[in-house]
Scaffold this active site. Structure first.
Site: not given
Ligand code: DX5
Length: 228
Positions: A41, A182, A184, A204-205
């Site tokens: 990212d 991408d 949530g 991500g999280s």
């Molecule tokens: C921009 C980034 C996030 C990240 C994903 O905000 O692109 O969206 O990659 O993060 P999670 O999966 O934790 O929402």
């Protein structure tokens, strides 16, 4: 393509939420957990408030893994940066439609370099902004959060946009192109996201967190995928 295209669901952890003090371990843990891609990212502090990293990080990650790497450019003037990421060895460059006056030319430049050309858009940008570039992109990435941070809540209106993206790609013969999502993506949202038509998921999280190992986190996501 006459029969319904079966698309295996690919999972791409974003290192945004990884522990950067032990990035090599976190990437090898993701590899061992069976992820399909690694997502970077890239944020410039202009298009989105945070600043993360540039092409040098892409080179470092390239040296750490054989997995394909996606560079998600959340940056103004991506045309000034794509060659650096391609030279760093990424396999896909995804640009925001909001960040350039020449998206068609830019996606062509990415594809001409032999790299997957991705286009993405913020939750507030109409899908129609993609109309002219759908025929030349290798993926439409639906931002299901407002970009800039990990750990945000999935925006439910994104499900319709995922469906629209699949329809747009299929309507111009891009059945092999991906619908990526991408933001949530986690065990409670992944089934609806895939049923809506997504086949390429940034997480991500849901992968990198302090609740469980990367292996357990990825297995949890895979278990939550729809069976049918
Ligand atoms: C921009 C980034 C996030 C990240 C994903 O905000 O692109 O969206 O990659 O993060 P999670 O999966 O934790 O929402």
């Amino acid at each position: 393509m006459s029969t319904a295209t079966i698309r295996p669901v690919q999972i791409a952890p974003s290192i945004l939420n990884a522990d950067w003090t032990r990035l090599a371990d976190q990437i090898s843990e993701a590899e061992a957990a069976g992820v399909d891609w690694i997502t970077l990212d890239v944020m410039d502090g202009n298009f989105v408030p945070p600043i993360t990293f540039g092409a040098q990080m892409a080179s470092a990650v390239r040296a750490l893994t054989d997995l394909p790497i996606e560079a998600h450019l959340m940056v103004e003037h991506p045309e000034d940066h794509i060659e650096d990421f391609i030279a760093a060895g990424v396999n896909c460059v995804t640009i925001h439609i909001e960040t350039t006056r020449h998206p068609h030319r830019l996606l062509q430049r990415i594809a001409d370099a032999g790299v997957e050309a991705g286009v993405t858009l913020n939750p507030g940008t109409p899908m129609s902004e993609l109309d002219a570039v759908v025929p030349i992109c290798d993926r439409i990435q639906i931002m299901s959060v407002n970009p800039g941070w990990g750990g945000q809540q999935f925006i439910p209106e994104s499900l319709d946009r995922i469906k629209q993206a699949r329809t747009m790609l299929d309507a111009c013969g891009r059945e092999r192109a991906h619908v990526a999502v991408d933001g949530g993506v986690n065990e409670s949202t992944i089934a609806a996201i895939v049923k809506a038509g997504a086949d390429w998921l940034v997480a991500g999280s849901a992968v990198y967190n302090d609740r469980e190992s990367v292996a357990d986190a990825v297995a949890r996501l895979r278990r939550a995928l729809p069976s049918d």
